[in-house]
Write a protein that holds these residues in place. Structure first.
Motif, PDB file in Angstrom:
ATOM      1  N   UNK A 223       0.287  -1.493  -0.182  1.00  0.00           N
ATOM      2  CA  UNK A 223      -0.061   0.415  -0.173  1.00  0.00           C
ATOM      3  C   UNK A 223       0.549   0.675  -0.182  1.00  0.00           C
ATOM      4  N   UNK A 224       1.900   1.452   1.275  1.00  0.00           N
ATOM      5  CA  UNK A 224       2.825   2.736   0.833  1.00  0.00           C
ATOM      6  C   UNK A 224       2.944   2.442  -0.691  1.00  0.00           C
ATOM      7  N   UNK A 225       3.986   1.822  -1.506  1.00  0.00           N
ATOM      8  CA  UNK A 225       4.706   2.076  -2.127  1.00  0.00           C
ATOM      9  C   UNK A 225       3.530   1.706  -4.103  1.00  0.00           C
ATOM     10  N   UNK A 226       2.478   1.707  -4.406  1.00  0.00           N
ATOM     11  CA  UNK A 226       1.399   1.997  -4.900  1.00  0.00           C
ATOM     12  C   UNK A 226       0.557   3.177  -4.255  1.00  0.00           C
ATOM     13  N   UNK A 227       0.917   3.708  -3.680  1.00  0.00           N
ATOM     14  CA  UNK A 227      -0.106   4.857  -3.200  1.00  0.00           C
ATOM     15  C   UNK A 227       0.541   5.937  -3.120  1.00  0.00           C
ATOM     16  N   UNK A 228       2.228   5.806  -3.030  1.00  0.00           N
ATOM     17  CA  UNK A 228       3.011   6.870  -2.933  1.00  0.00           C
ATOM     18  C   UNK A 228       3.132   6.830  -5.462  1.00  0.00           C
ATOM     19  N   UNK A 229       3.235   5.752  -5.491  1.00  0.00           N
ATOM     20  CA  UNK A 229       2.645   5.726  -7.517  1.00  0.00           C
ATOM     21  C   UNK A 229       1.659   6.613  -7.824  1.00  0.00           C
ATOM     22  N   UNK A 230       0.827   6.487  -6.963  1.00  0.00           N
ATOM     23  CA  UNK A 230      -0.636   6.846  -6.987  1.00  0.00           C
ATOM     24  C   UNK A 230      -1.041   8.257  -7.103  1.00  0.00           C
ATOM     25  N   UNK A 231      -0.362   9.217  -5.453  1.00  0.00           N
ATOM     26  CA  UNK A 231       0.076  10.250  -5.397  1.00  0.00           C
ATOM     27  C   UNK A 231       1.061  10.544  -6.771  1.00  0.00           C
ATOM     28  N   UNK A 232       2.421  10.258  -7.084  1.00  0.00           N
ATOM     29  CA  UNK A 232       2.855  10.664  -7.861  1.00  0.00           C
ATOM     30  C   UNK A 232       2.267  10.911  -9.363  1.00  0.00           C
ATOM     31  N   UNK A 233       1.702   9.788  -9.774  1.00  0.00           N
ATOM     32  CA  UNK A 233       0.745  10.292 -11.246  1.00  0.00           C
ATOM     33  C   UNK A 233       0.138  11.169 -10.862  1.00  0.00           C
ATOM     34  N   UNK A 234      -0.935  11.545  -9.744  1.00  0.00           N
ATOM     35  CA  UNK A 234      -1.696  12.431  -9.320  1.00  0.00           C
ATOM     36  C   UNK A 234      -0.937  14.290  -9.513  1.00  0.00           C
ATOM     37  N   UNK A 235       0.188  13.786  -8.752  1.00  0.00           N
ATOM     38  CA  UNK A 235       0.713  15.182  -8.673  1.00  0.00           C
ATOM     39  C   UNK A 235       1.071  15.717 -10.298  1.00  0.00           C
ATOM     40  N   UNK A 236       1.749  14.773 -11.234  1.00  0.00           N
ATOM     41  CA  UNK A 236       2.202  15.005 -12.544  1.00  0.00           C
ATOM     42  C   UNK A 236       1.298  15.164 -13.721  1.00  0.00           C
ATOM     43  N   UNK A 237      -0.209  14.869 -13.242  1.00  0.00           N
ATOM     44  CA  UNK A 237      -1.208  15.090 -14.537  1.00  0.00           C
ATOM     45  C   UNK A 237      -1.869  17.045 -13.982  1.00  0.00           C
ATOM     46  N   UNK A 238      -1.703  17.145 -12.369  1.00  0.00           N
ATOM     47  CA  UNK A 238      -2.069  18.339 -11.713  1.00  0.00           C
ATOM     48  C   UNK A 238      -1.079  19.683 -12.547  1.00  0.00           C
ATOM     49  N   UNK A 239      -0.013  19.565 -12.776  1.00  0.00           N
ATOM     50  CA  UNK A 239       1.184  20.363 -12.911  1.00  0.00           C
ATOM     51  C   UNK A 239       0.823  20.255 -15.180  1.00  0.00           C
ATOM     52  N   UNK A 240       1.169  19.281 -14.885  1.00  0.00           N
ATOM     53  CA  UNK A 240       0.897  19.759 -16.722  1.00  0.00           C
ATOM     54  C   UNK A 240      -0.071  20.136 -17.406  1.00  0.00           C
TER      55      UNK A 240
END
Length: 356
Positions: A102-119
């Motif tokens: 859960x730690x690893x996947x939630x980190x990737x999930x948050x990274x995806x959300x952050x990348x979409x927000x910026x772009x």
């Protein structure tokens, strides 16, 4: 080189709206799943608070890189790649019971959300600039519309007896369909790239980022804790506790779709001030009155208050000249997402020490 022609501009705006819809839909689908993740993993509020650090942490780590990659490869490639990551990780979050996973996947999930927000915000700034008319509140309105659909849709699936995994798979499938429609008309460029790939905010960019920090802290708290608060403190059925975020997202959507007119009439500063007071009143109502219907009204006031603050700030980010937008937007969103990192985790620590 900016797109030209009214038809092209309309397609660019439509695709931008779809991207904001995707990220709102996918992110909000996480909120009703939080109580199920807590129960499946067998963790208390303190550990859940630490787990939720991973979502904000993934976003903050990814955002500076997302700005640089968007500038280099264009909005389309960055948005598509990050959206695919979001669609792949959400079902895993709905299924996994192992805390390290859960730690690893939630980190990737948050990274995806952050990348979409910026772009997506870089794309939105350029499309709004090319159109010559205010569009930002409307773009962010589709994020909120996605928030309603994600929270209500997943809550409805769970209430009908579907498993969290099935609900998450449906969300991912719908996001992929929307991405397929939007992708052909997303911008292939990523804005001005002068300056470093990432820089700490300075001047007016620091001020904009500080206000984003407050609003993102607020939104992150509602996203991650409203369902658990309603179910464990206010006695609402766990399957329907996602309605707290849905109420928040509903009033935020209404506010954003009317936001351009409000800002034109009252000005950006007055809109931000009134919105902050409204959101604070909503939190007071939700936490001080011991009734889940009143708490829903409180979350609705929080959504109305926060609705137009971030769109106003991103429009200001596009107009400022202290930093190029490809550098300013990641700097602002990184500072803003520190609120998502700090706020929900701090609530977990306080809940563990006292009460939610």
């Amino acid at each position: 080189m900016a797109s030209s022609g009214s038809a092209t501009s309309a397609r660019d705006a439509f695709s931008t709206r779809l991207v904001f819809l995707i990220v709102g839909f996918g992110t909000a689908a996480w909120a009703p799943l939080v109580p199920f993740v807590k129960a499946r993993a067998g963790i208390d509020e303190g550990v859940l608070g630490l787990l939720l650090l991973c979502l904000g942490g993934g976003s903050i780590v990814t955002m500076p890189l997302a700005g640089a990659l968007t500038s280099r490869f264009g909005c389309r490639r960055m948005i598509v790649a990050a959206s695919l990551a979001l669609c792949l990780t959400l079902p895993v979050l709905a299924w996994a019971s192992s805390l390290p996973l859960l730690v690893a996947v939630l980190f990737v999930f948050g990274g995806a959300v952050g990348a979409i927000d910026v772009s997506a915000n870089i794309q939105a700034i350029m499309v709004e600039r090319d159109s010559g008319r205010p569009l930002m509140s409307g773009f962010h309105g589709f994020y909120s519309l996605g928030g309603i659909a994600g929270a209500v849709g997943v809550t409805a699936f769970l209430g009908a007896g579907a498993s969290p995994l099935i609900a998450a798979l449906v969300v991912s499938a719908l996001c992929l369909v929307l991405l397929g429609i939007a992708a052909p008309h997303l911008l292939t460029y990523g804005g001005m790239s002068e300056g470093p790939a990432f820089a700490f905010p300075r001047g007016v960019v620091w001020f904009i980022g500080s206000l984003c920090f407050i609003v993102f802290l607020t939104e992150g708290s509602v996203l991650d804790w409203s369902a658990l608060f309603l179910s464990s403190v206010r006695g609402m059925a766990k399957s329907y506790a996602g309605l707290g975020y849905a109420a928040f997202a509903l009033t935020m959507t209404i506010g954003r779709f009317t936001g351009d007119r409000l800002v034109h009439r009252f000005g950006g500063g007055a809109t931000i001030l009134f919105g902050g007071l409204c959101a604070a009143s909503g939190f007071a109502l939700a936490t001080l009155v011991g009734s889940w219907p009143v708490a829903l009204v409180g979350y609705a006031l929080v959504g109305a208050g926060c609705s137009n603050i971030v769109p106003i700030l991103f429009t200001a980010a596009g107009r400022q000249t202290a930093m190029p937008e490809a550098v300013a937007v990641p700097a602002i969103t990184t500072l803003g997402y520190a609120g998502i990192l700090i706020g929900p985790a701090a609530i977990g620590f306080v809940a563990h020490a006292a009460s939610l």
